[in-house]
Write a protein that holds these residues in place. Structure first.
Motif, short mmCIF file in Angstrom:
data_model
loop_
_atom_site.label_atom_id
_atom_site.label_comp_id
_atom_site.label_asym_id
_atom_site.label_seq_id
_atom_site.Cartn_x
_atom_site.Cartn_y
_atom_site.Cartn_z
N LEU A 173 40.90 28.63 46.31
CA LEU A 173 39.64 28.87 45.60
C LEU A 173 39.73 30.29 45.03
CD1 LEU A 173 36.73 27.61 45.23
CD2 LEU A 173 36.06 29.01 47.17
N ALA A 174 39.77 30.39 43.69
CA ALA A 174 39.84 31.71 43.07
C ALA A 174 38.42 32.16 42.73
CB ALA A 174 40.68 31.64 41.80
N TYR A 175 38.22 33.47 42.64
CA TYR A 175 36.87 33.93 42.29
C TYR A 175 36.90 35.18 41.44
CZ TYR A 175 37.23 37.58 45.83
OH TYR A 175 37.62 38.68 46.56
N LEU A 176 35.82 35.35 40.71
CA LEU A 176 35.56 36.55 39.92
C LEU A 176 34.13 36.91 40.22
CD1 LEU A 176 36.57 35.89 36.18
CD2 LEU A 176 37.48 37.69 37.66
N SER A 177 33.87 38.15 40.65
CA SER A 177 32.45 38.48 40.84
C SER A 177 32.20 39.88 40.30
CB SER A 177 32.07 38.36 42.31
OG SER A 177 32.62 39.41 43.03
N ARG A 178 30.93 40.15 40.00
CA ARG A 178 30.58 41.45 39.46
C ARG A 178 29.53 42.07 40.37
NH1 ARG A 178 31.36 43.59 34.46
NH2 ARG A 178 31.78 41.57 33.49
N ASP A 179 29.83 43.24 40.85
CA ASP A 179 28.92 43.91 41.76
C ASP A 179 27.56 44.14 41.09
OD1 ASP A 179 29.19 45.60 44.49
OD2 ASP A 179 27.72 46.49 43.11
N ALA A 180 26.48 43.86 41.83
CA ALA A 180 25.15 43.93 41.25
C ALA A 180 24.79 45.36 40.85
CB ALA A 180 24.12 43.39 42.24
N GLU A 181 25.25 46.36 41.65
CA GLU A 181 24.89 47.74 41.35
C GLU A 181 25.89 48.44 40.42
OE1 GLU A 181 23.91 48.39 45.42
OE2 GLU A 181 22.40 47.00 44.58
N THR A 182 27.16 48.40 40.82
CA THR A 182 28.15 49.16 40.06
C THR A 182 28.61 48.44 38.80
OG1 THR A 182 29.99 48.18 41.23
CG2 THR A 182 29.03 50.16 42.21
N GLY A 183 28.41 47.14 38.73
CA GLY A 183 28.86 46.38 37.57
C GLY A 183 30.36 46.15 37.55
N GLU A 184 31.01 46.53 38.64
CA GLU A 184 32.46 46.42 38.72
C GLU A 184 32.87 44.97 38.99
OE1 GLU A 184 35.61 48.14 41.93
OE2 GLU A 184 33.62 49.09 41.81
N VAL A 185 33.95 44.54 38.32
CA VAL A 185 34.45 43.18 38.57
C VAL A 185 35.36 43.22 39.79
CG1 VAL A 185 35.94 41.33 37.71
CG2 VAL A 185 34.30 42.44 36.18
N ARG A 186 35.09 42.33 40.74
CA ARG A 186 35.90 42.26 41.93
C ARG A 186 36.60 40.91 41.95
NH1 ARG A 186 32.88 42.39 46.80
NH2 ARG A 186 30.93 42.37 45.66
N SER A 187 37.92 40.96 41.98
CA SER A 187 38.65 39.71 42.02
C SER A 187 40.14 39.98 42.14
CB SER A 187 38.39 38.92 40.74
OG SER A 187 39.36 37.91 40.63
N PRO A 188 40.79 39.26 43.06
CA PRO A 188 42.23 39.45 43.17
C PRO A 188 42.97 38.90 41.95
CG PRO A 188 41.39 38.02 44.94
CD PRO A 188 40.26 38.30 44.04
N ILE A 189 42.33 38.08 41.14
CA ILE A 189 43.06 37.48 40.02
C ILE A 189 42.79 38.20 38.69
CG2 ILE A 189 43.15 35.21 41.10
CD1 ILE A 189 40.98 34.34 39.00
N ALA A 190 41.80 39.11 38.70
CA ALA A 190 41.40 39.74 37.43
C ALA A 190 42.59 40.40 36.73
CB ALA A 190 40.29 40.76 37.67
N LYS A 191 43.47 40.98 37.57
CA LYS A 191 44.58 41.72 36.96
C LYS A 191 45.55 40.82 36.18
CE LYS A 191 47.20 42.03 41.34
NZ LYS A 191 46.20 41.75 42.39
N PHE A 192 45.52 39.50 36.47
CA PHE A 192 46.41 38.59 35.74
C PHE A 192 45.77 38.06 34.47
CE2 PHE A 192 47.41 37.94 40.32
CZ PHE A 192 48.67 38.51 40.31
N LEU A 193 44.46 38.26 34.33
CA LEU A 193 43.75 37.63 33.20
C LEU A 193 43.73 38.56 31.99
CD1 LEU A 193 40.73 36.06 35.14
CD2 LEU A 193 42.95 35.02 34.61
N SER A 194 43.82 37.96 30.80
CA SER A 194 43.79 38.75 29.57
C SER A 194 42.35 39.19 29.29
CB SER A 194 44.31 37.91 28.41
OG SER A 194 43.40 36.84 28.19
N GLU A 195 42.23 40.15 28.38
CA GLU A 195 40.90 40.60 27.93
C GLU A 195 40.05 39.42 27.48
OE1 GLU A 195 39.25 43.58 27.59
OE2 GLU A 195 40.79 44.24 29.01
N ALA A 196 40.69 38.56 26.66
CA ALA A 196 39.96 37.41 26.09
C ALA A 196 39.46 36.49 27.20
CB ALA A 196 40.87 36.63 25.14
N GLU A 197 40.31 36.27 28.20
CA GLU A 197 39.89 35.41 29.32
C GLU A 197 38.73 36.04 30.08
OE1 GLU A 197 43.35 33.06 31.51
OE2 GLU A 197 44.01 35.03 30.85
N LEU A 198 38.89 37.34 30.36
CA LEU A 198 37.83 38.02 31.11
C LEU A 198 36.52 37.99 30.35
CD1 LEU A 198 39.65 41.06 32.75
CD2 LEU A 198 38.50 39.14 33.90
#
Ligand code: ASP
Length: 576
Positions: free
Chosen positions: A341-366
């Motif tokens: 199960l892969a996930y992408l989440s965005r912190d409610a306060e900092t707005g930071e994307v948290r995800s172990p897979i984010a680094k593999f995804l392109s700008e367009a995908e993100l």
């Protein structure tokens, strides 16, 4: 009856009979709650008023049967019990009789969480409980409404045999050996499907039956082997007429039984849409949380799991999760067949994307998949069917966890346009998704064999709150079309003749177009009563293991019986 005494009866001399629900001894005065199926009245046994009754009172135990005569009296203001319907009055006992005694009880009627097998072993006691009394009354009320509704609409109740021949509905048959014809067996009907079709060919035009169906399959909380169906068939069917008939019947049941107005007509959704949006053919539409598709957005992804999967789909969940919580969700996903199960989440306060897979995804995908602040996207990448199964299941799990379900709502809908066939990997052949008598959709009639996996059936299900309450279809009434469907199901001509020769013969002697539906009475009662356990809307069910702990069925038979039947038992449960 014990539920009847009211203030207007004060001064009347009455006799009540029933079971002892509870006895309280107040040094001198004895109070007994006397219960029957209508309710409870408090008896007061006063040694001054009724010395003989007071002598007996000491012997009274729970579930004894008593007959008590006396005067209905008003309770004093402080002792009025507003929680009891009879709570403004009580019975001042003059004469008391212990009609019947009880051995010590295996469980108390008000005890919670009694082991189900113990409850079923003493089902006569269990059935005395208020909840089960209510469930069975509700069921009887519902069946009464169904019968009136069907008869008012001109349907004829026709009984069909129980000792019959295999009627495939996708389960194993229960078989019964024949004594008169050794070596031969009846099959108990999995439904009266072929028989009701024959009533149409016989010219009855509108048939219904409250039918018992037998399916030897594994049990679950919402599945039994011996189920009751409202079985319906009509000639020259018009789908709109049939749908309206069902909708008005459900409306009447819900209005009369639980005082709920159901909106009609119900929404309709194709199987394809239900699968795409909800990951199931029985969507719970009380809440959204729909599946989304990222397959296109992730073609050529730098994340190999996404790039290589037939389908990449996800749920957009309005919260963020800790690592441990994600791991628990992943476990659930794996139980249903996901690899991960892969996930992408965005912190409610900092707005930071948290995800172990984010680094593999392109700008367009993100960009395409960007979660909003405080949101998590949960991805499954796999074959389409697995993504449906896993995310459909997670969706239900999360809806409960997130409290998205309106427990008072009933969202009915029709799911239509089911596939005709499904491929059995193990058997290496196609099988009917519904049953082999289901009609192909008009535009598939002449070409279903070319693309069996895509062919659609003229079939429909009734769904409420994620439960399938029933389903049906238009039928094949042309013998050659029926034979072509049997062919596709890999039945040889000899097998077709042996199993369904009678039906093919009947279809060849003037068969009108026909179609119908069957509804699960047990499951309808379960939803109506808000009861999670199907067995609690059935008077004498088997347990989860398919046994009746009360009578001990199924049980062994004598050697004499076996000899008469020409049967030898080669292995027993104990030995295997
Ligand atoms: N015989 C079908 C079933 O039991 C219902 C129907 O097609 O009418 O599911």
């Amino acid at each position: 009856m014990c539920g009847e005494p009211r203030p207007e009866h004060v001064g009347r001399i009455v006799t009540l009979a029933g079971w002892v629900d509870r006895r309280r001894d107040h040094g001198g005065l004895v109070f007994v709650d006397l219960r029957d199926r209508t309710g409870i009245t408090q008896l007061v046994i006063n040694p001054e008023r009724a010395p003989a009754a007071a002598d007996l009172a000491g012997e009274i135990r729970n579930e004894f049967v008593l007959r008590a005569s006396g005067e209905v009296v008003a309770r004093s203001e402080e002792t009025v019990n507003p929680r009891m319907e009879t709570g403004a009055v009580e019975l001042a006992v003059d004469a008391l009789e212990i009609v019947s005694r009880s051995t010590p009880l295996p469980f108390q009627l008000d005890e919670e969480n009694v082991d189900e097998t113990l409850r079923l072993r003493y089902r006569w006691l269990d059935l005395r409980r208020e909840k089960l009394q209510r469930n069975l009354r509700l069921r009887a009320q519902m069946v009464g409404i169904i019968r009136r509704h069907m008869e008012d609409a001109g349907f004829l109740d026709i009984q069909t045999p129980i000792l019959y021949k295999s009627t495939p509905e996708g389960a194993r048959d229960f078989v019964v050996p024949s004594r008169l014809h050794k070596g031969r067996f009846f099959a108990l009907p999995q439904s009266p499907q072929t028989l009701k079709q024959l009533t149409m060919i016989a010219g009855f035009d509108r048939y219904y039956q409250i039918a018992i169906c037998f399916r030897d399959e594994d049990l679950r909380a919402d599945r039994v082997q011996e189920l009751t169906q409202l079985d319906v068939e009509l000639s020259f069917p018009d789908q709109e007429v049939l749908f309206a008939l069902m909708e008005s019947m459900f409306s009447t049941i819900w209005r009369d039984c639980v005082d709920v107005e159901i909106e009609t007509p119900w929404p309709r959704m194709t199987y394809e849409e239900a699968d795409r949006r909800f990951g199931t053919d029985k969507p719970d539409t009380r809440f959204a949380l729909e599946l989304e598709d990222a397959t296109d957005a992730t073609r050529g992804s730098g994340f190999g799991v996404f790039a290589g999967a037939d389908a990449v789909r996800f749920l957009r969940v309005p919260r963020t999760y800790s690592r441990a919580e994600i791991a628990a969700l992943e476990e659930l996903a794996k139980e249903r067949g996901a690899k991960g199960l892969a996930y992408l989440s965005r912190d409610a306060e900092t707005g930071e994307v948290r995800s172990p897979i984010a680094k593999f995804l392109s700008e367009a995908e993100l960009e395409a998949l960007a979660p909003a602040a405080g949101e998590t996207l949960l991805f499954v990448a796999d074959g389409w069917e697995i993504t449906s199964r896993v995310l459909g299941h997670l969706r239900l799990h999360l809806s409960r966890e997130l409290g998205l379900i309106d427990e008072d709502a009933f969202t009915f809908l029709w799911v239509t346009d089911f596939p005709m066939f499904e491929w059995g990997e193990e058997e290496g052949r196609w099988s009917a998704k519904h049953h082999p008598f289901t009609r192909p959709a008009d535009d598939w009639k002449d070409r279903f064999a070319d693309e069996p996996g895509k062919a659609l059936a003229h079939a429909y299900d009734i769904i409420v709150n994620g439960n399938e309450l029933g389903g049906g279809s238009f039928r094949i009434h042309e013998p050659d079309l029926q034979a072509r469907v049997f062919d596709l199901l890999a039945m040889t001509e000899a097998e077709q003749r042996a199993q369904f020769g009678f039906l093919l013969d009947a279809l060849a002697m003037g068969a009108p177009p026909h179609g119908g539906i069957a509804l699960g009475i047990d499951r309808m009662t379960m939803v109506l009563a808000g009861e999670p356990n199907l067995r609690d809307v059935i008077a004498f069910p088997k347990n989860q293991a398919g046994l009746d702990p009360m009578s001990g069925a199924p049980s062994k038979v004598t050697q004499e019986q076996l000899d008469e039947l020409g049967i030898a038992v080669v292995a027993t449960e104990e030995e295997s």
